[in-house]
Write a protein that holds these residues in place. Structure first.
Motif, PDB file in Angstrom:
ATOM      1  N   VAL A  74      -3.206 -28.147 -55.028  1.00 36.05           N
ATOM      2  CA  VAL A  74      -2.973 -26.953 -55.828  1.00 36.05           C
ATOM      3  C   VAL A  74      -3.495 -27.189 -57.245  1.00 36.05           C
ATOM      4  CG1 VAL A  74      -1.184 -25.471 -56.788  1.00 36.05           C
ATOM      5  CG2 VAL A  74      -1.024 -26.246 -54.419  1.00 36.05           C
ATOM      6  N   GLN A  75      -3.180 -28.390 -57.771  1.00 34.13           N
ATOM      7  CA  GLN A  75      -3.641 -28.720 -59.116  1.00 34.13           C
ATOM      8  C   GLN A  75      -5.167 -28.819 -59.144  1.00 34.13           C
ATOM      9  OE1 GLN A  75      -1.222 -30.199 -57.244  1.00 34.13           O
ATOM     10  NE2 GLN A  75       0.170 -31.421 -58.480  1.00 34.13           N
ATOM     11  N   SER A  76      -5.726 -29.529 -58.142  1.00 29.29           N
ATOM     12  CA  SER A  76      -7.175 -29.685 -58.147  1.00 29.29           C
ATOM     13  C   SER A  76      -7.849 -28.364 -57.821  1.00 29.29           C
ATOM     14  CB  SER A  76      -7.624 -30.769 -57.159  1.00 29.29           C
ATOM     15  OG  SER A  76      -7.488 -30.327 -55.833  1.00 29.29           O
ATOM     16  N   GLY A  77      -7.213 -27.541 -57.001  1.00 29.02           N
ATOM     17  CA  GLY A  77      -7.765 -26.223 -56.693  1.00 29.02           C
ATOM     18  C   GLY A  77      -7.933 -25.404 -57.953  1.00 29.02           C
ATOM     19  N   PHE A  78      -6.937 -25.463 -58.810  1.00 31.91           N
ATOM     20  CA  PHE A  78      -7.017 -24.725 -60.077  1.00 31.91           C
ATOM     21  C   PHE A  78      -8.177 -25.253 -60.919  1.00 31.91           C
ATOM     22  CE2 PHE A  78      -5.642 -24.704 -64.627  1.00 31.91           C
ATOM     23  CZ  PHE A  78      -5.889 -23.355 -64.864  1.00 31.91           C
ATOM     24  N   ALA A  79      -8.247 -26.578 -61.023  1.00 31.69           N
ATOM     25  CA  ALA A  79      -9.263 -27.175 -61.887  1.00 31.69           C
ATOM     26  C   ALA A  79     -10.668 -26.962 -61.321  1.00 31.69           C
ATOM     27  CB  ALA A  79      -8.978 -28.662 -62.071  1.00 31.69           C
ATOM     28  N   VAL A  80     -10.857 -27.351 -60.080  1.00 35.23           N
ATOM     29  CA  VAL A  80     -12.203 -27.332 -59.508  1.00 35.23           C
ATOM     30  C   VAL A  80     -12.726 -25.898 -59.379  1.00 35.23           C
ATOM     31  CG1 VAL A  80     -13.566 -27.860 -57.445  1.00 35.23           C
ATOM     32  CG2 VAL A  80     -11.903 -29.528 -58.304  1.00 35.23           C
ATOM     33  N   GLU A  81     -11.883 -25.007 -58.895  1.00 33.82           N
ATOM     34  CA  GLU A  81     -12.362 -23.639 -58.692  1.00 33.82           C
ATOM     35  C   GLU A  81     -12.552 -22.882 -60.007  1.00 33.82           C
ATOM     36  OE1 GLU A  81     -13.418 -21.956 -55.717  1.00 33.82           O
ATOM     37  OE2 GLU A  81     -13.674 -24.108 -55.492  1.00 33.82           O
ATOM     38  N   SER A  82     -11.798 -23.254 -61.043  1.00 37.09           N
ATOM     39  CA  SER A  82     -12.058 -22.676 -62.371  1.00 37.09           C
ATOM     40  C   SER A  82     -13.387 -23.195 -62.901  1.00 37.09           C
ATOM     41  CB  SER A  82     -10.940 -23.050 -63.358  1.00 37.09           C
ATOM     42  OG  SER A  82      -9.706 -22.497 -62.961  1.00 37.09           O
ATOM     43  N   HIS A  83     -13.587 -24.509 -62.719  1.00 32.40           N
ATOM     44  CA  HIS A  83     -14.814 -25.185 -63.170  1.00 32.40           C
ATOM     45  C   HIS A  83     -16.040 -24.590 -62.470  1.00 32.40           C
ATOM     46  CE1 HIS A  83     -17.173 -28.549 -64.683  1.00 32.40           C
ATOM     47  NE2 HIS A  83     -17.494 -28.931 -63.479  1.00 32.40           N
ATOM     48  N   MET A  84     -15.925 -24.339 -61.176  1.00 34.29           N
ATOM     49  CA  MET A  84     -17.048 -23.781 -60.413  1.00 34.29           C
ATOM     50  C   MET A  84     -17.429 -22.411 -60.973  1.00 34.29           C
ATOM     51  SD  MET A  84     -18.169 -25.862 -58.224  1.00 34.29           S
ATOM     52  CE  MET A  84     -17.670 -27.465 -57.616  1.00 34.29           C
ATOM     53  N   ASP A  85     -16.407 -21.622 -61.315  1.00 29.67           N
ATOM     54  CA  ASP A  85     -16.669 -20.308 -61.895  1.00 29.67           C
ATOM     55  C   ASP A  85     -17.438 -20.433 -63.206  1.00 29.67           C
ATOM     56  OD1 ASP A  85     -15.495 -18.182 -60.297  1.00 29.67           O
ATOM     57  OD2 ASP A  85     -15.070 -17.250 -62.255  1.00 29.67           O
ATOM     58  N   LEU A  86     -17.025 -21.416 -64.002  1.00 30.22           N
ATOM     59  CA  LEU A  86     -17.674 -21.605 -65.299  1.00 30.22           C
ATOM     60  C   LEU A  86     -19.111 -22.085 -65.124  1.00 30.22           C
ATOM     61  CD1 LEU A  86     -14.573 -23.129 -67.094  1.00 30.22           C
ATOM     62  CD2 LEU A  86     -15.728 -21.004 -67.747  1.00 30.22           C
ATOM     63  N   LEU A  87     -19.323 -22.930 -64.109  1.00 31.70           N
ATOM     64  CA  LEU A  87     -20.694 -23.383 -63.827  1.00 31.70           C
ATOM     65  C   LEU A  87     -21.570 -22.193 -63.441  1.00 31.70           C
ATOM     66  CD1 LEU A  87     -19.992 -26.643 -61.759  1.00 31.70           C
ATOM     67  CD2 LEU A  87     -21.193 -26.534 -63.956  1.00 31.70           C
ATOM     68  N   ALA A  88     -21.044 -21.331 -62.567  1.00 35.32           N
ATOM     69  CA  ALA A  88     -21.812 -20.162 -62.140  1.00 35.32           C
ATOM     70  C   ALA A  88     -22.130 -19.270 -63.338  1.00 35.32           C
ATOM     71  CB  ALA A  88     -21.027 -19.388 -61.083  1.00 35.32           C
ATOM     72  N   ARG A  89     -21.103 -19.035 -64.172  1.00 36.21           N
ATOM     73  CA  ARG A  89     -21.301 -18.210 -65.369  1.00 36.21           C
ATOM     74  C   ARG A  89     -22.357 -18.834 -66.283  1.00 36.21           C
ATOM     75  NH1 ARG A  89     -17.553 -14.359 -66.541  1.00 36.21           N
ATOM     76  NH2 ARG A  89     -15.956 -14.175 -64.941  1.00 36.21           N
ATOM     77  N   GLY A  90     -22.324 -20.172 -66.366  1.00 33.66           N
ATOM     78  CA  GLY A  90     -23.243 -20.881 -67.246  1.00 33.66           C
ATOM     79  C   GLY A  90     -24.709 -20.645 -66.905  1.00 33.66           C
ATOM     80  N   ILE A  91     -24.966 -20.433 -65.623  1.00 34.67           N
ATOM     81  CA  ILE A  91     -26.371 -20.184 -65.251  1.00 34.67           C
ATOM     82  C   ILE A  91     -26.579 -18.712 -64.883  1.00 34.67           C
ATOM     83  CG2 ILE A  91     -26.946 -22.530 -64.540  1.00 34.67           C
ATOM     84  CD1 ILE A  91     -26.369 -21.570 -61.615  1.00 34.67           C
ATOM     85  N   GLY A  92     -25.604 -17.879 -65.233  1.00 33.91           N
ATOM     86  CA  GLY A  92     -25.737 -16.445 -65.014  1.00 33.91           C
ATOM     87  C   GLY A  92     -25.778 -16.053 -63.549  1.00 33.91           C
ATOM     88  N   MET A  93     -25.055 -16.802 -62.748  1.00 35.24           N
ATOM     89  CA  MET A  93     -25.072 -16.517 -61.314  1.00 35.24           C
ATOM     90  C   MET A  93     -23.723 -15.936 -60.898  1.00 35.24           C
ATOM     91  SD  MET A  93     -26.323 -19.282 -58.542  1.00 35.24           S
ATOM     92  CE  MET A  93     -26.717 -18.867 -56.865  1.00 35.24           C
ATOM     93  N   ASP A  94     -23.746 -15.050 -59.942  1.00 33.74           N
ATOM     94  CA  ASP A  94     -22.506 -14.509 -59.399  1.00 33.74           C
ATOM     95  C   ASP A  94     -21.702 -15.661 -58.769  1.00 33.74           C
ATOM     96  OD1 ASP A  94     -21.446 -11.587 -57.947  1.00 33.74           O
ATOM     97  OD2 ASP A  94     -20.799 -13.505 -57.122  1.00 33.74           O
TER      98      ASP A  94
END
Lengths: 278, 162, 780
Positions: free
Chosen positions: C372-392
């Motif tokens: 649950v803890q890693s889910g929050f971290a990793v999936e938030s991070h993945m969203d930020l990575l996608a945003r960083g390269i302008g990808m959905d």
């Protein structure tokens, strides 16, 4: 064992209840029980002194009901929150009371808790006091010898010290009065409020009249923002007036907490309550 | 001696002033269907009905309930015949661990007895005092809706499921 | 003799049907007995003596006054024990075995058990506790995990820098890969501690039979065989001297996976009290403060992606607040890191996990372990990575997720994998394309709407605590054709007795109505490691499938011999023995059973099944290991509305698409998902177990708020059935996965709504407003 040993008294008249209350040491009045019984458990858990006598008002006749008489609505002390919620009279004349009743506690608590208990239990975070002050309610207390009438405002200024047993609450019906209650919760779901604001005012010729702005900060008994009230009275009921009044307020008024969010929500709640009524 | 009426049965009990209805039900009368998960009026697991309303037995002094009609989960079913609310909870999968279930059912019953066709909002409000940690409320709400239908369909409302 | 049941035909072929719970009638009538309800004659009340110091040496314990108090039947301290330590990951991680049933020399948190009393009633027991004099020599204490790691911090155990568990995971060359990435970002997340809040607190009744030196323990547990193992070890008894019985259990969620000192104390107190049963019940406050809790975690991540969205490397660090003892620490840490490999294809990876001892209540397993803890971290991070390269974010995930039939870099074998389908179906149902990144407003302009996604994967079982992870089942058919299923699996509310009975009925070719399930009594049911890691449907289900098939074979053998038909031509279909050659019924199931028991054959039908998944344990030096026999997947979408005036977030709706292999009981599957989401929503917004100087400060339901009916959003469940060849009828476990991505899905939706990122849980209105203010300052 959840509670320490105690003697349960069950008087059938108010004078009898008053008599027992005065004659017995370490006694407490029991209405709906939603505050008192939990408090007794807590005191026991902490190893603190608990009352020896509980005087239940349950069997006292005539302590429940809501009716209108000569421009006032009278709510008997043992009327439950559920009864207020279901009352057509309240829905018609005092919708703000219905509104807050729907937000009190949980379903079971609303079935059990009484108006009297809510006003006299001396917990700083109950919902009714701020509204009763704003509505200009009067509290009728019985003592062994006499009746006493205290305005809700004075009662809470005096730290909610009951001069006797609360018998009823009377609320004047004011034409053109508008009222709003805004509650700021700690979490999103059902919870006790972090703070609450209640505003009543008459809007005459588009202007604020007899405005009451009452705040329940959750840590002390509710207070009226008299400075705010005088900034509004006589002014047009408009957003810019509200903003102006909020800006004029002594910032210290809002600075009563160390919690930034609470300070912020203070203004937000007052603004919202005032906006609701215009 | 105090006289309590529980599930239409009269009891003459030597109650002490401090005893809560919860303790009397569970410890003295062995009616352990009524649970508690907090003992402080937060969880709703101790919900019983008094005079048709859902109340928390952990904050009712038993002495105060003298003369009242007390209904507990044990009073709902008779033999294999279930109350429509129980039937609906079973059929709609509204039970997981079952610890909150008796209290939840009592809250639901108190609602439906007065209002067999509640709105979603009314259902949510009626059980806002009952915590369920397993099921997350949606199936419970569905079961209450369905129980209302069952009650309207056939007032005696008993059906064997299993 | 004829088995009579008017509903006999009602539930033929029950697998895939939402049959009512097998134990449902007892639960809806209040007749089901929990240990909480158990009352034995002569029963005593037990209470635990707890440390009042966060960290101290025990100088002296004087129990004489307590023992002299009338009504006190027994008092125990470490002196009455064998001073044997127990732990939860004993087989692979012996160094994590660090807790004693009653501590002898040292206490490590406020609440550490150092003794117990048994008395005639609760008041006397409590009075006796007060009469026990304990003299401590206080030691410096450390409450913060980062402080505890610093050189010179007080040592709680013999572990350097208080690092109780270390898990370095290294694959490929992440440093080089990061240099080659087009976009690299670093984020730090904080996931708070939380409590299980089972509605039934920990309760137990222990009884010592003097004449035989055998003990019986009724306890509210998810793992009776694990409790038995720990009791047998700490009391030095044979396994068959210890009987652990599970009754109805009021929820577990990982909190009831271990023996607690109370279980041990109830048994030993009973011995000292001459065999009188001793009951110990935790109050809600004890449950919050002294049972187990969620590891708070600091999660640091640094990852690189290519312009096209390919995830090339991930590095990071996890620091977990373990509290005073290890409990399931290794499993939690592994779960907090290894799940990434089930979800994302990733070749270059480096992450180090540290589980830190602090002088606070013990962190242990809780639904999802560390996921649950890693889910929050990793999936938030993945969203930020996608945003960083302008990808959905959805496209980004689709590009990087794992696929069926693949072996991950750490040697997990993912046979069936419905993750892609989960993402596609959930985003379609939620209308993702029309909603994401649209700066949508609610009914009024200060209400902003957003949508977010989180994805996850989960194991079904995990070989972390024993050399095997087997489950056993027995299917026993009575003379009238009624069926007993004996399983060691512990139903704690999730419905495993129901699902296993459905499996047994289906495999046997009979109605579900015939089955009676007897579960989780160590003396009469086969061994089962316990209800954790979403393993029961898969592992115990397979054992049950084997047992039912074995029983069926025995019946068919008799029918084949009697009717002179090759046994391979026979099957049981809808309670008839059918000749597969012509599809004709030969005799009914009842007649077949009558035949088996007739005096010519006299054959008792007892089918047995034992199943051990083909897995390998995690190698804690490398992070390699195919820990599960199958893997489950899911995608979750949250749509939120944020009030920019108050900072309140309202969830409008959630969607959850879940690869469950095959839903044995669709209603139960939905209920697991809905319950998980409620728990996840609570954790995201307000469930936050708080401490001051090592003491829990919000240990009651008034101050630790839980989700309630009001505010629970609508949830749409989509079941993806990948029919895993390893699972019973294709089923996978699924009890935990739905909780894993919830916090991130919500945090990602909040970001979509108002453009701010909340990196520490819980997401409170105050944090939202603060983040909005900071955003305004930055972008005038």
């Amino acid at each position: 064992m959840l509670l320490n040993p105690l003697t349960h008294h069950s008087p059938v008249t108010l004078p009898e209840a008053c008599r027992i209350k005065v004659s017995l040491e370490r006694s407490e009045i029991l209405a709906g029980g939603t505050f008192l019984i939990n408090r007794l458990k807590l005191l026991k858990k902490k190893g603190l002194q608990t009352p020896l006598n509980i005087i239940s008002l349950k069997k006292v006749a005539g302590l429940s009901g809501i009716y209108a008489k000569e421009g006032v609505v009278i709510i008997k002390a043992l009327t439950t929150i559920r009864q207020i919620l279901d009352s057509k009279l309240i829905a018609l004349h005092l919708p703000v009371l219905k509104d807050i009743s729907s937000k009190i506690g949980t379903s079971q608590i609303r079935n059990m808790a009484t108006v009297g208990g809510n006003l006299t239990c001396r917990y700083p975070w109950t919902e009714m006091p701020a509204v009763m002050i704003a509505l200009g309610a009067k509290l009728h207390f019985s003592t062994e010898r006499q009746e006493q009438l205290v305005s809700a405002e004075d009662f809470f200024k005096n730290e909610a010290r009951s001069p006797g047993i609360l018998e009823s609450v009377s609320i004047p019906l004011v034409s053109n009065q508008r009222a709003s209650y805004v509650r700021c919760k700690k979490t999103l779901h059902l919870d006790i409020p972090l703070l609450a604001a209640c505003v009543t005012a008459e809007i005459k010729a588009g202007r604020f009249q007899n405005t009451r702005v009452t705040i329940n900060r959750g840590t002390a008994f509710p207070v009226c923002l008299e400075e705010m009230e005088s900034l509004l009275n006589g002014q047009p009921a408009q957003h810019r007036v509200i903003e102006h009044a909020l800006a004029q307020m002594n910032p210290k008024t809002f600075d009563a907490s160390t919690d930034d969010y609470k300070i912020h929500m203070y203004k937000v709640s007052v603004r919202q309550a005032l906006t609701d009524i215009i | 001696m105090t006289r309590l009426t529980i599930n239409n049965q009269n009891y003459e009990l030597p109650l002490k002033g401090h005893e809560t209805l919860l303790e009397v039900l569970r410890d003295h009368l062995g009616l352990t269907g009524t649970k508690t998960a907090c003992e402080e009026a937060e969880c709703g697991a101790c919900t019983v009905m008094i005079n048709g309303q859902a109340v928390l037995s952990c904050i009712v002094l038993a002495c105060d309930a003298e003369g009242d009609q007390i209904l507990t989960i044990e009073g709902l079913s008779s033999g294999e015949k279930l109350d429509p609310v129980q039937e609906a909870f079973l059929e709609k999968g509204a039970v997981q661990c079952g610890f909150c279930t008796p209290g939840m059912i009592m809250s639901a019953k108190a609602l439906l007895d007065n209002n067999p066709a509640p709105t979603d909002e009314e259902i949510k409000n009626a059980i806002d005092g009952n915590i369920c940690r397993c099921a997350g409320y949606l199936k419970i709400q569905e079961a209450i809706r369905y129980a209302g239908e069952l009650m309207q369909e056939k007032p005696q409302g008993h059906k064997d499921i299993l | 003799m004829k088995y009579e049941n008017k509903n006999l035909k009602q539930f033929l072929n029950p697998v895939g049907k939402s049959v009512p719970r097998i134990d449902g009638r007892g639960l809806v009538t209040g007749q089901a007995k929990f240990v909480f309800d158990l009352k034995l004659s002569n029963m005593l009340v037990g209470k635990m003596l707890r440390s009042t110091e966060p960290h101290a040496r025990i100088v002296r314990i004087d129990t004489s006054k307590a023992q002299a108090l009338p009504g006190v039947a027994a008092v125990i301290t470490a002196k009455d024990t064998l001073n044997i330590k127990f732990g939860s990951n004993e087989f692979f991680f012996p160094h994590t075995v660090d807790q004693m049933a009653l501590e002898a020399d040292k206490v490590r948190y406020i609440g550490d058990e150092i003794g117990a009393v048994a008395a005639l009633d609760e008041e006397t027991a409590e009075q006796a506790l007060k009469l026990i004099e304990v003299q401590y020599e206080p030691l410096p204490a450390v409450f913060d995990m980062q402080e505890a790691m610093k050189p010179g911090a007080p040592l709680i155990h013999q572990a350097m820098n208080n690092i109780g568990v270390l898990l370095p995971v290294n694959f490929g060359n992440p440093d080089r890969a990061l240099k080659e990435a087009d976009y690299v970002r670093e984020d730090i997340f904080y996931a708070s501690s939380a409590a299980h809040c089972c509605m039934e607190t920990h309760n137990c009744v222990g009884q010592w039979e003097e004449s035989s030196n055998k003990i019986t323990l009724w306890t509210s547990t998810q793992a009776p065989f694990k409790v038995r193992e720990a009791l047998a070890k700490t009391l030095q008894l044979n396994l068959n001297d210890v009987r652990v019985i599970k009754l109805a259990v009021g929820g577990g969620f990982g909190g009831k996976l271990e023996m607690l000192p109370m279980d041990f104390a109830a048994c030993l107190l009973s011995k000292k009290a001459g065999g009188r049963p001793v009951k110990i019940c935790y109050s809600r406050e004890e449950e919050f403060s002294f049972s187990r809790r969620k590891h708070a975690m600091i999660y640091k991540l640094k990852s690189g992606v290519k312009k096209d969205g390919t995830l090339v490397a991930m590095t990071g660090e996890v620091i977990a607040d373990g509290g005073a003892y290890c409990s399931y620490g290794p499993t939690v840490l592994a779960a907090a890191i290894m799940r990434i490999f089930m979800v994302y294809k990733i070749e270059h990876f480096r992450m180090t996990g540290y589980r830190i001892y602090t002088n606070t209540p013990v962190s242990g397993a809780i639904r999802g372990f560390g996921g649950v803890q890693s889910g929050f971290a990793v999936e938030s991070h993945m969203d930020l990575l996608a945003r960083g390269i302008g990808m959905d974010p959805v496209e980004f995930r689709l590009k990087n997720i794992t696929s069926p039939n693949m072996t991950t870099v750490n040697k997990m074998f993912l046979l069936t994998n419905g993750l892609r389908d989960c993402i596609l179906k959930s985003t379609e149902a939620a209308g993702w394309k029309k909603k994401f990144g649209q700066n949508r407003e609610g009914p009024v302009p200060h209400l902003k709407r957003g949508i977010g996604i989180g994805i996850a994967a989960d194991v079904m079982g995990s070989k972390m605590y024993k050399s095997h992870e087997s489950a056993g089942s027995i299917v026993k058919i009575e003379e009238d054709g009624s069926v007993y299923l004996f399983t060691g699996a512990a139903d704690t509310g999730q419905g495993s007795n129901t699902a296993l009975s459905q499996i047994a009925a289906q495999a046997l070719g009979v109605s579900y109505g015939r089955i009676t399930c007897k579960a989780a009594d160590t003396e009469i049911t086969p061994f089962d490691t316990g209800s954790f890691a979403s393993r029961v449907t898969f592992i115990s289900g397979n054992a049950t499938l084997l047992a039912a098939k074995d029983a069926k074979q025995q019946i068919l053998d008799v029918v084949a011999r009697e009717h002179n038909i090759p046994v391979g031509n026979l099957d049981i279909i809808a309670e008839e023995i059918v000749n597969l050659n012509d599809q004709r019924a030969i005799i009914s199931f009842d007649k077949a059973i009558e035949l088996c028991y007739s005096f010519n054959y006299g054959r008792q039908i007892i089918g047995r099944g034992s199943y051990n998944p083909k897995t390998t344990p995690v190698d804690f030096r490398t992070g390699e290991g195919n820990v599960s026999g199958s893997y489950g997947f899911e995608a979750q979408i949250a749509e939120v509305e944020v009030d920019t005036k108050t900072g309140e977030v309202r969830i409008l709706k959630m969607w959850d698409a879940h690869d469950v292999g095959k839903a044995i009981n669709p209603s139960s599957v939905e209920a697991q998902i809905e319950g998980s989401l409620a728990m996840g929503i609570g954790y995201t917004f307000y469930e936050d177990l708080q401490f001051k100087n090592g003491r829990v400060v919000n240990g009651n339901f008034a101050n630790y708020r839980l989700p309630r009916s009001v505010g629970t959003p609508p949830i749409e469940t989509i079941m993806i059935e990948t029919n895993d060849p390893e699972g019973p009828f294709g089923a996978k476990g699924m009890g935990e996965a739905s909780l894993l991505p919830t916090s991130a899905a919500i945090a990602n939706a909040v970001h979509d709504a108002i453009g701010v990122r909340i990196r520490d849980l819980p997401i409170t209105p105050a944090k939202i407003l603060q983040a909005l203010n900071e955003k305004e300052v930055k972008t005038p």
